[in-house]
Design an enzyme around this catalytic site. Structure first.
Site, PDB file in Angstrom:
ATOM      1  N   TYR A  23      -8.684  15.626  -6.669  1.00 48.55           N
ATOM      2  CA  TYR A  23      -8.310  14.536  -7.404  1.00 48.55           C
ATOM      3  C   TYR A  23      -7.029  15.567  -8.178  1.00 48.55           C
ATOM      4  O   TYR A  23      -5.748  15.524  -8.885  1.00 48.55           O
ATOM      5  CB  TYR A  23      -9.384  14.490  -8.644  1.00 48.55           C
ATOM      6  CG  TYR A  23      -7.874  13.482  -9.456  1.00 48.55           C
ATOM      7  CD1 TYR A  23      -7.970  11.634  -9.236  1.00 48.55           C
ATOM      8  CD2 TYR A  23      -7.968  13.086 -10.590  1.00 48.55           C
ATOM      9  CE1 TYR A  23      -7.308  11.338  -9.932  1.00 48.55           C
ATOM     10  CE2 TYR A  23      -7.694  13.154 -11.846  1.00 48.55           C
ATOM     11  CZ  TYR A  23      -7.184  11.850 -11.375  1.00 48.55           C
ATOM     12  OH  TYR A  23      -6.411  10.946 -12.489  1.00 48.55           O
ATOM     13  N   ASN A  50       2.632   5.800 -10.847  1.00 52.91           N
ATOM     14  CA  ASN A  50       1.123   5.280 -11.340  1.00 52.91           C
ATOM     15  C   ASN A  50      -0.414   4.667 -11.037  1.00 52.91           C
ATOM     16  O   ASN A  50      -1.241   5.774 -10.251  1.00 52.91           O
ATOM     17  CB  ASN A  50       1.266   4.464 -12.445  1.00 52.91           C
ATOM     18  CG  ASN A  50      -0.362   3.786 -12.859  1.00 52.91           C
ATOM     19  OD1 ASN A  50      -0.603   4.299 -13.714  1.00 52.91           O
ATOM     20  ND2 ASN A  50      -0.686   2.763 -12.364  1.00 52.91           N
ATOM     21  N   ASP A  62       1.037  -1.111   0.616  1.00 50.68           N
ATOM     22  CA  ASP A  62       0.086   0.325   0.141  1.00 50.68           C
ATOM     23  C   ASP A  62       0.951   1.101  -0.217  1.00 50.68           C
ATOM     24  O   ASP A  62       1.652   1.649   0.758  1.00 50.68           O
ATOM     25  CB  ASP A  62      -1.153  -0.082   1.588  1.00 50.68           C
ATOM     26  CG  ASP A  62      -1.746   1.189   1.297  1.00 50.68           C
ATOM     27  OD1 ASP A  62      -1.692   2.163   0.608  1.00 50.68           O
ATOM     28  OD2 ASP A  62      -2.683   1.199   2.424  1.00 50.68           O
TER      29      ASP A  62
HETATM   30  P1  NAP Z   1      -7.406   2.342 -12.556  1.00 50.63           P
HETATM   31  O1  NAP Z   1      -7.523   1.379 -13.382  1.00 50.63           O
HETATM   32  O2  NAP Z   1      -7.887   2.503 -11.063  1.00 50.63           O
HETATM   33  O3  NAP Z   1      -5.963   1.324 -11.932  1.00 50.63           O
HETATM   34  C1  NAP Z   1      -4.857   2.103 -10.384  1.00 50.63           C
HETATM   35  C2  NAP Z   1      -4.458   0.732  -9.624  1.00 50.63           C
HETATM   36  O4  NAP Z   1      -3.879   2.062  -8.602  1.00 50.63           O
HETATM   37  C3  NAP Z   1      -5.298  -0.249  -8.860  1.00 50.63           C
HETATM   38  O5  NAP Z   1      -5.145  -1.292  -8.989  1.00 50.63           O
HETATM   39  C4  NAP Z   1      -5.563   0.710  -7.748  1.00 50.63           C
HETATM   40  O6  NAP Z   1      -6.019  -1.403  -6.927  1.00 50.63           O
HETATM   41  C5  NAP Z   1      -4.047   0.902  -7.158  1.00 50.63           C
HETATM   42  N1  NAP Z   1      -3.974   1.640  -6.230  1.00 50.63           N
HETATM   43  C6  NAP Z   1      -5.282   1.840  -5.914  1.00 50.63           C
HETATM   44  N2  NAP Z   1      -4.979   2.719  -4.592  1.00 50.63           N
HETATM   45  C7  NAP Z   1      -3.863   2.020  -4.300  1.00 50.63           C
HETATM   46  C8  NAP Z   1      -2.656   2.058  -2.980  1.00 50.63           C
HETATM   47  N3  NAP Z   1      -2.531   3.011  -1.698  1.00 50.63           N
HETATM   48  N4  NAP Z   1      -1.554   1.415  -2.924  1.00 50.63           N
HETATM   49  C9  NAP Z   1      -0.468   0.443  -4.359  1.00 50.63           C
HETATM   50  N5  NAP Z   1      -1.675   0.197  -5.625  1.00 50.63           N
HETATM   51  C10 NAP Z   1      -3.127   1.378  -5.067  1.00 50.63           C
HETATM   52  O7  NAP Z   1      -6.864   3.366 -12.621  1.00 50.63           O
HETATM   53  P2  NAP Z   1      -5.845   3.937 -14.083  1.00 50.63           P
HETATM   54  O8  NAP Z   1      -6.721   4.376 -14.832  1.00 50.63           O
HETATM   55  O9  NAP Z   1      -5.476   3.457 -14.858  1.00 50.63           O
HETATM   56  O10 NAP Z   1      -5.043   5.131 -14.064  1.00 50.63           O
HETATM   57  C11 NAP Z   1      -3.603   5.129 -13.196  1.00 50.63           C
HETATM   58  C12 NAP Z   1      -2.971   6.043 -13.059  1.00 50.63           C
HETATM   59  O11 NAP Z   1      -3.170   6.999 -14.210  1.00 50.63           O
HETATM   60  C13 NAP Z   1      -3.565   6.885 -11.795  1.00 50.63           C
HETATM   61  O12 NAP Z   1      -3.076   8.202 -11.331  1.00 50.63           O
HETATM   62  C14 NAP Z   1      -4.848   7.954 -12.342  1.00 50.63           C
HETATM   63  O13 NAP Z   1      -5.503   9.198 -11.868  1.00 50.63           O
HETATM   64  C15 NAP Z   1      -3.732   8.559 -13.749  1.00 50.63           C
HETATM   65  N6  NAP Z   1      -4.718   9.078 -15.218  1.00 50.63           N
HETATM   66  C16 NAP Z   1      -5.890   7.730 -15.305  1.00 50.63           C
HETATM   67  C17 NAP Z   1      -6.616   8.830 -16.490  1.00 50.63           C
HETATM   68  C18 NAP Z   1      -8.056   8.097 -17.228  1.00 50.63           C
HETATM   69  O14 NAP Z   1      -8.149   8.125 -18.475  1.00 50.63           O
HETATM   70  N7  NAP Z   1      -8.086   6.671 -16.575  1.00 50.63           N
HETATM   71  C19 NAP Z   1      -6.062  10.241 -16.937  1.00 50.63           C
HETATM   72  C20 NAP Z   1      -5.529  10.495 -16.248  1.00 50.63           C
HETATM   73  C21 NAP Z   1      -4.615   9.893 -15.078  1.00 50.63           C
HETATM   74  P3  NAP Z   1      -7.167  -1.780  -7.137  1.00 50.63           P
HETATM   75  O15 NAP Z   1      -7.528  -3.046  -7.380  1.00 50.63           O
HETATM   76  O16 NAP Z   1      -7.591  -1.665  -5.242  1.00 50.63           O
HETATM   77  O17 NAP Z   1      -8.313  -0.736  -6.894  1.00 50.63           O
END
Ligand code: NAP
Length: 246
Positions: free
Chosen positions: A155, A90, A63
C-alpha cells in the site's frame, strides 16, 4: 453559480466511502457526476441518492485495472456530457501483510488497483483534457505513502508511487492548462479504516494533535478546492490532511 457549475467530474471508487463524499459535494456544487465503481448494485444506490437533487448523475461499472473498460467508460462520458473537466482517482484497496508473509499476488493486487489504475485512468482522460486545453486531475494518495507503515509495504509503495506520478504528470500536462495534484489523507473514518483493530485505531488517535479522526467531508472540502478554479495556480502538489499527525 456554484463552484463546479457545468463541469463534468469522473470520480473512481465513488459508490461509497471518501469517493462518494466527494461526489456528493461536487454534485451540490452543480457538477455533472460520473460514479465509477465495480459493484453495480452499489453504483445504482449512490446514483439514485444523488439524482434526488441533481439530474446530471450517471453511474458506470468499470474496473480501473482493465484498460478496455476505462476506454469504454471515457467514451460513454463524452457521449453523455461532451467534456471531462475533472478526474478524481480515488479507488483504492489494501491487502495488509508483513513483508515475510506477503505473496506476489498480495503485492500486485494493490499496485494494480492503486497505482496502475491511477496511471490508466489518467492517461485515457488526459487525451481528452489535452484537446480541451483544460482540466483538473486529483489523485488520492495517503500519509502512508510518505511515512510508510509496517504491514503495508504494498500500500505504501502504491501511495508513494502516486505522489511521484502526480509530480511527473503535472510537469507534462502544465503546458496544456491541466492541473494535477494529490491529497494525502491521514486517518479518515470510513469502512476501510473501521476494519482496523481497535488498538491500532487508539494508537493513531493518540498521535493526532487535533484529537479526532478526519471525516469524509474534511477530504471532500479539500478535493473541491483542488478541482475548482480557486486552485488554478497549484499543480504537482500533495496536500496532507491528517489533523497534524505528520
Ligand atoms: P473504500 O470505502 O474501500 O472505497 C473504495 C471504493 O473503491 C470502493 O467502492 C471499492 O469497491 C472501489 N474499488 C476497489 N477496487 C476497484 C477497482 N478495481 N475499480 C473500481 N473501483 C474499485 O475506501 P475509502 O476509505 O473511501 O478510501 C478511498 C481512497 O482514499 C483510497 O484510495 C484509499 O487508499 C484512500 N485513503 C483512505 C484513508 C482512510 O482513512 N479511509 C486514508 C488515506 C487514504 P468495493 O465496494 O468493491 O470494495
Amino acid at each position: 453559480m456554484k463552484k463546479l457549475s457545468g463541469k463534468t467530474a469522473i470520480i473512481t471508487g465513488s459508490a461509497r466511502g471518501i469517493g462518494k463524499g466527494i461526489a456528493e459535494l461536487f454534485s451540490e456544487n452543480e457538477a455533472n457526476i460520473v460514479i465509477v465503481d465495480i459493484i453495480q448494485d452499489e453504483i445504482n444506490k449512490t446514483v439514485a441518492s444523488l439524482k434526488e437533487s441533481n439530474p446530471n448523475v450517471i453511474g458506470i461499472k468499470c474496473d480501473i485495472t482493465k484498460e478496455q473498460e476505462i476506454e469504454n467508460c471515457v467514451k460513454n462520458v463524452i457521449k453523455q456530457f461532451t467534456t471531462i473537466d475533472i478526474l478524481v482517482n480515488n479507488a483504492g484497496i489494501t491487502n495488509d501483510k508483513l513483508l515475510m508473509r506477503m505473496k506476489l499476488e498480495d503485492w500486485q493486487s494493490v499496485i494494480q488497483v492503486n497505482l496502475t489504475g491511477t496511471f490508466l485512468f489518467t492517461q485515457k482522460v488526459s487525451k481528452i483534457m489535452i484537446r480541451q486545453r483544460k482540466g483538473k486531475i486529483l489523485n488520492i494518495s495517503s500519509v502512508i505513502g510518505l511515512i510508510g507503515n509496517a504491514g503495508q509495504a504494498n500500500y505504501a509503495a502504491s501511495k508513494g508511487g502516486i505522489i511521484a506520478f502526480t509530480k511527473s504528470v503535472a510537469k507534462e500536462l502544465a503546458a496544456r492548462n491541466i492541473n494535477v495534484n494529490a491529497i494525502a489523507p491521514g486517518f479518515i473514518k470510513t469502512e476501510m479504516t473501521d476494519k482496523l483493530p481497535e488498538t491500532i485505531q487508539e494508537y493513531y488517535l493518540k498521535n493526532i494533535p487535533l484529537k479526532r479522526f478526519g471525516n469524509i467531508k474534511d477530504v471532500a472540502n479539500l478535493a473541491l478546492f483542488l478541482c475548482s478554479e480557486d486552485s488554478d495556480y497549484i499543480t504537482g502538489q500533495t496536500i496532507i490532511i491528517d489533523g497534524g499527525m505528520l
